[in-house]
Enzyme design. Structure first.
Site, PDB file in Angstrom:
ATOM      1  N   GLU A  90      10.344  -0.929  -3.182  1.00  0.00           N
ATOM      2  CA  GLU A  90      10.790   0.120  -1.330  1.00  0.00           C
ATOM      3  C   GLU A  90       8.900   0.485  -1.393  1.00  0.00           C
ATOM      4  O   GLU A  90       8.370   0.581  -2.512  1.00  0.00           O
ATOM      5  CB  GLU A  90      11.428   0.873  -1.635  1.00  0.00           C
ATOM      6  CG  GLU A  90      12.269   0.801  -0.647  1.00  0.00           C
ATOM      7  CD  GLU A  90      13.745   1.710  -0.254  1.00  0.00           C
ATOM      8  OE1 GLU A  90      14.830   1.435   0.350  1.00  0.00           O
ATOM      9  OE2 GLU A  90      13.300   2.714  -1.177  1.00  0.00           O
ATOM     10  N   CYS A 103       4.077   6.315  -0.378  1.00  0.00           N
ATOM     11  CA  CYS A 103       4.811   6.136  -1.658  1.00  0.00           C
ATOM     12  C   CYS A 103       5.026   5.311  -2.062  1.00  0.00           C
ATOM     13  O   CYS A 103       5.698   3.864  -1.256  1.00  0.00           O
ATOM     14  CB  CYS A 103       5.988   6.773  -1.941  1.00  0.00           C
ATOM     15  SG  CYS A 103       6.617   7.084  -3.168  1.00  0.00           S
ATOM     16  N   CYS A 110      13.332  -0.828 -13.589  1.00  0.00           N
ATOM     17  CA  CYS A 110      12.370  -0.207 -14.339  1.00  0.00           C
ATOM     18  C   CYS A 110      12.947   0.034 -15.666  1.00  0.00           C
ATOM     19  O   CYS A 110      13.968   0.093 -15.943  1.00  0.00           O
ATOM     20  CB  CYS A 110      12.291   1.347 -13.854  1.00  0.00           C
ATOM     21  SG  CYS A 110      11.442   2.281 -14.665  1.00  0.00           S
ATOM     22  N   CYS A 114      16.303   6.110 -16.550  1.00  0.00           N
ATOM     23  CA  CYS A 114      17.024   7.231 -17.332  1.00  0.00           C
ATOM     24  C   CYS A 114      18.383   7.191 -16.353  1.00  0.00           C
ATOM     25  O   CYS A 114      18.540   6.640 -15.401  1.00  0.00           O
ATOM     26  CB  CYS A 114      15.820   8.320 -16.271  1.00  0.00           C
ATOM     27  SG  CYS A 114      14.872   8.183 -16.973  1.00  0.00           S
ATOM     28  N   CYS A 117      19.165   8.341 -12.491  1.00  0.00           N
ATOM     29  CA  CYS A 117      17.706   7.294 -11.719  1.00  0.00           C
ATOM     30  C   CYS A 117      18.825   5.958 -11.502  1.00  0.00           C
ATOM     31  O   CYS A 117      18.593   5.113 -12.103  1.00  0.00           O
ATOM     32  CB  CYS A 117      16.199   7.108 -12.241  1.00  0.00           C
ATOM     33  SG  CYS A 117      15.482   5.718 -11.415  1.00  0.00           S
ATOM     34  N   CYS A 334      11.929   7.062  -2.569  1.00  0.00           N
ATOM     35  CA  CYS A 334      10.751   7.236  -3.306  1.00  0.00           C
ATOM     36  C   CYS A 334      11.603   6.639  -4.767  1.00  0.00           C
ATOM     37  O   CYS A 334      11.585   8.016  -4.600  1.00  0.00           O
ATOM     38  CB  CYS A 334       9.327   6.456  -3.398  1.00  0.00           C
ATOM     39  SG  CYS A 334       9.032   8.210  -3.467  1.00  0.00           S
TER      40      CYS A 334
END
Ligand code: SAH
Ligand code: SF4
Length: 382
Positions: A90, A103, A110, A114, A117, A334
């Site tokens: 994105e 952004c 990832c 976390c 997230c 984002c």
């Protein structure tokens, strides 16, 4: 076929030198790509036909396809960009006054994971190349071009941890920063990191005045380790020392990001502990009320406790703002990409869409973000 956007100016120079081209061709090609935003070698009319043909044989200028798009009525536009291998990331354009902030993502998914997230929850698929990172900015630059508008700011706050894809991220920033091409000033970039300490020290030594945002999220190590798995690797003390080094080396104020999770890290004693950590530093706190997403076990605090938290910091001499955006929430845009819960029901996560699902609800207007005192939007620094 190689992506021309993956080359630095020096690398382009050596390619053209190895082809026996005169040195002035380097700048011509660079300008076509990075200044005029050309995507087709046939457009590069100042180059001899044989060079255009040779470039076209060896390179492409990768243009990611738009797999889905969502815009609100206030000029925020989010796209899901399809990469050459079918993965998708994105990127978001935020219009605010004269600012045109993009952004961008640096990884598909990832690896940090976390707890709050959605990108982390989708796992890690791969790093983006420098070309794929820059192409997100160029996508919006091309869209703005016909109106004579330009991208004025870039925030590296999309999917992924930029300092775990350090080389590609830096190469993309340097290419976009180069004065002969896209020429976006270093101070117009903000890199957001979860606190990859060696990466922060390394960035401090780059001689680049990009803004740094460090995602702290907790005032003590025990809580931070629960929320941010990399907190087990580097303590808050080490993260702050790296931030101090960055501020000293660049003269830039460091932003500390703090996602507010109701009942977890939003108590006033935690605000006081955070203030004690940051007081006296060249620093600023960005408070980000949690954006709910399916499967994430947290609640968004109510606006009054968000403001009380902020005031507690300000009272203790720590500059703090609450980050919200108009229309589509930036964090929905984002860094936090799965389903958006009840607040912006029209959004679906790109991670869903990248599995091949094209959700028809994309394109519907997002729910209005609430606003309040002391709120501001995505850019931590001027
Ligand atoms: N990996 C980098 C950059 C991408 S995340 C980093 O973590 O800093 C960008 C920002 O979005 C971070 O501050 C992150 O904490 C925040 N974020 C992630 N999930 C969120 C959520 N559910 N609600 C609000 N902010 C979130
Ligand atoms: Fe990765 Fe940043 Fe999300 Fe953490 S907050 S999982 S580092 S993208």
């Amino acid at each position: 076929m190689k992506d021309l956007l993956d080359l630095s100016l020096d690398e382009l120079r050596s390619v053209l030198a190895s082809w026996g081209e005169p040195p002035f061709r380097v700048q011509q090609v660079w300008e076509w790509v990075w200044k005029h935003l050309a995507t087709d070698f046939r457009q590069m009319t100042s180059l001899p036909t044989r060079l255009r043909a040779r470039l076209a044989d060896a390179f492409t200028v990768a243009v990611p396809g738009v797999a889905a798009r969502q815009a609100d009525d206030q000029g925020t536009e989010k796209v899901l960009l399809r990469l050459a291998d079918g993965q998708a990331v994105e990127a978001v354009l935020i219009r605010e006054g004269d600012r045109r902030t993009v952004c961008i993502s640096t990884q598909v998914g990832c690896p940090v994971g976390c707890a709050f997230c959605a990108t982390g929850a989708m796992g890690y698929r791969r790093d983006l190349t420098a070309g794929e990172i820059a192409a997100q900015v160029l996508h919006f630059a091309r869209a703005l071009q016909p109106r004579g508008e330009r991208v004025t700011h870039v925030v590296v706050m999309g999917m992924g941890e930029p300092l775990l894809n350090y080389d590609a991220t830096l190469k993309a920033i340097r290419n976009l920063n180069d004065g002969q091409g896209f020429a976006l000033g270093a101070r117009r970039f903000t890199v957001s990191t979860i606190g990859v300490v060696p990466g922060i020290h390394r960035l401090a030594g780059e001689g680049l005045q990009v803004n740094l945002a460090i995602s702290l999220h907790a005032p003590d190590d025990a809580l931070r380790r629960e929320l941010v798995p990399l907190g087990k690797r580097w303590s808050i003390r080490e993260v702050l020392a790296a931030g101090d080094h960055y501020a000293r080396a660049t003269g830039r104020r460091v932003s500390y990001e703090y996602v507010l999770l109701a009942g977890v890290n939003d108590r006033l004693d935690q605000a006081r502990a955070l203030a004690a950590l940051l007081r006296g530093k060249l620093a600023h706190v960005n408070l980000i009320p949690f954006n709910p997403a399916p499967g994430l076990p947290f609640q968004r605090p109510d606006p009054r406790s968000v403001d009380a938290f902020r005031q507690e910091l300000v009272l203790r001499g720590v500059d703090a703002t609450v980050r919200r955006s108009r229309g589509v929430e930036i964090q929905a845009g984002c860094g936090q990409l799965r389903g958006q819960g009840s607040r912006a029901v029209s959004l679906r996560s790109p991670s869903c869409l990248s599995e091949g699902e094209q959700d028809g609800r994309w394109g519907a207007p997002a729910a209005n973000a609430d606003r309040g005192e002391g709120e501001r939007s995505v850019e931590p620094n001027g």
